[in-house]
Design an enzyme around this catalytic site. Structure first.
Site, short mmCIF file in Angstrom:
data_model
loop_
_atom_site.label_atom_id
_atom_site.label_comp_id
_atom_site.label_asym_id
_atom_site.label_seq_id
_atom_site.Cartn_x
_atom_site.Cartn_y
_atom_site.Cartn_z
N ARG A 123 0.83 -1.21 0.00
CA ARG A 123 0.00 0.00 0.00
C ARG A 123 0.86 1.25 0.00
O ARG A 123 0.62 2.18 -0.76
CB ARG A 123 -0.92 0.00 1.23
CG ARG A 123 -2.10 -0.92 1.00
CD ARG A 123 -3.12 -0.86 2.11
NE ARG A 123 -3.98 -2.03 2.01
CZ ARG A 123 -4.65 -2.58 3.02
NH1 ARG A 123 -4.59 -2.05 4.22
NH2 ARG A 123 -5.40 -3.65 2.83
N ARG B 248 20.46 -7.11 7.82
CA ARG B 248 19.87 -8.44 7.94
C ARG B 248 20.92 -9.46 8.37
O ARG B 248 20.56 -10.57 8.79
CB ARG B 248 19.24 -8.87 6.61
CG ARG B 248 20.21 -9.53 5.63
CD ARG B 248 19.60 -9.85 4.31
NE ARG B 248 20.47 -10.73 3.55
CZ ARG B 248 21.61 -10.39 2.99
NH1 ARG B 248 22.07 -9.15 3.10
NH2 ARG B 248 22.33 -11.27 2.31
N GLU C 27 10.39 -19.50 3.33
CA GLU C 27 11.21 -20.59 2.78
C GLU C 27 11.77 -21.48 3.87
O GLU C 27 11.86 -22.70 3.71
CB GLU C 27 12.42 -19.97 2.07
CG GLU C 27 12.42 -20.11 0.60
CD GLU C 27 13.68 -19.50 0.03
OE1 GLU C 27 14.79 -19.85 0.47
OE2 GLU C 27 13.56 -18.64 -0.87
N TYR C 28 12.19 -20.85 4.99
CA TYR C 28 12.83 -21.60 6.05
C TYR C 28 11.85 -22.22 7.02
O TYR C 28 12.25 -23.04 7.85
CB TYR C 28 13.84 -20.72 6.79
CG TYR C 28 15.16 -20.67 6.06
CD1 TYR C 28 16.14 -21.62 6.34
CD2 TYR C 28 15.40 -19.75 5.06
CE1 TYR C 28 17.33 -21.62 5.66
CE2 TYR C 28 16.59 -19.74 4.37
CZ TYR C 28 17.56 -20.68 4.68
OH TYR C 28 18.74 -20.68 4.00
#
Lengths: 146, 146, 146
Positions: B31, B104, B58-59
């Protein structure tokens, strides 16, 4: 152990067969719009089919987790029924999304509501189990007894 | 059966709720940057949020597999604890990645270390089981006995 | 409970280790072709490695579902054997796809055939269970008795 999970196992295999059906739709769309792997884009109609399949794939582990926890800790039959309704909603979602991005919306909310229901039943079942094991409180029994 | 898996089931539902939270972050980012499905790209900040969510998704099956095998074959409480720490690391990873690709990194290594720990505990638990069943060797008991 | 699932748990952890290996291949390909996250494209060879890993990841929940249902409801050892052959086919698929899109094909069909086999065994096992529980018919026993 089989008695406690047979219906959950059946819904699990039904979800696997549904995923196989979605994967075949992607393969057919690849042929129709001539988009060979490893390409993952090229025509809006193909993009929608691929996104629909990927979204269903993404939610599969979440769906199966809530299905099994709700089935083992709350009620197997009720969890299996919610599971079948979820798979029906996913079928509608897939074909809605393949037609247009807008038509994916209501079956998306519909399928999400069954996921939340399974999550809620899981939490209730676990709450009941932990209260029973650690505090000696029997909620379910009290409900049934009135 | 419930006694042997209740804590694992609780961590499983916690991971489902965390995934729901990540999915909502993606919807909000869609948005904010005005990127409608089936598009999956368009602004670096949105790309990072989407990649963070996809990586966690995915994990999830890998995490749940090691959680349950470690919990059933090694020790339920220890596996559940590693599971909760993994989910905390994933929360940090998601918000780190949303801020920048570099942020990350440490929570990624942090979460990976708990996955490896759960994998190691699973292998130890299975090794103990197979030695016990097929060779009559009791490792765990010998440890406890000194 | 451990006796009924130990071999399935072992194949599950083997599949987790295989996924870890595939993930490392993606990280190495990212370094080789200098493609940093959140980018997911940039060189055909990298695209193929990433697609191979994503395809294996996508099928992991489906594989584990059929492995466990076939193992619990049909025969643990047979399901575990099919599981190991599936993992071998996936290894061939990954390295085939990394080399060229065409070389992914035969191991893809090979791995799919084991998935279908596990699905078939699951359905047979469940059919046997439901006939036994609700109709009192014992198929498996009749087979063994001749």
């Amino acid at each position: 152990m089989q008695d406690q999970v047979a219906q959950l196992a059946f819904v699990t295999i039904a979800s696997v067969l549904e995923q196989a059906y979605f994967s075949m739709q992607v393969i057919w769309a690849r042929r129709k719009y001539k988009i060979s792997p490893p390409n993952t884009s090229g025509h809006p109609a193909f993009d929608r089919v691929l996104r629909a399949q990927l979204n269903c794939t993404e939610y599969l582990p979440i769906f199966l987790s809530t299905l099994w926890v709700a089935g083992i800790f709350f009620h197997q039959g009720l969890a299996a029924l919610c599971g079948l309704l979820y798979l029906y909603a996913r079928y509608k979602y897939f074909h809605g999304y393949a037609a247009s991005a807008l038509l994916r919306l209501w079956p998306m909310y519909f399928s999400a509501s069954f996921l939340w229901l399974l999550t809620g039943l899981s939490l209730l079942g676990l709450l009941d189990f932990f209260l029973r094991s650690y505090c000696g409180v029997h909620i379910k029994q009290n409900w049934l007894m009135g």
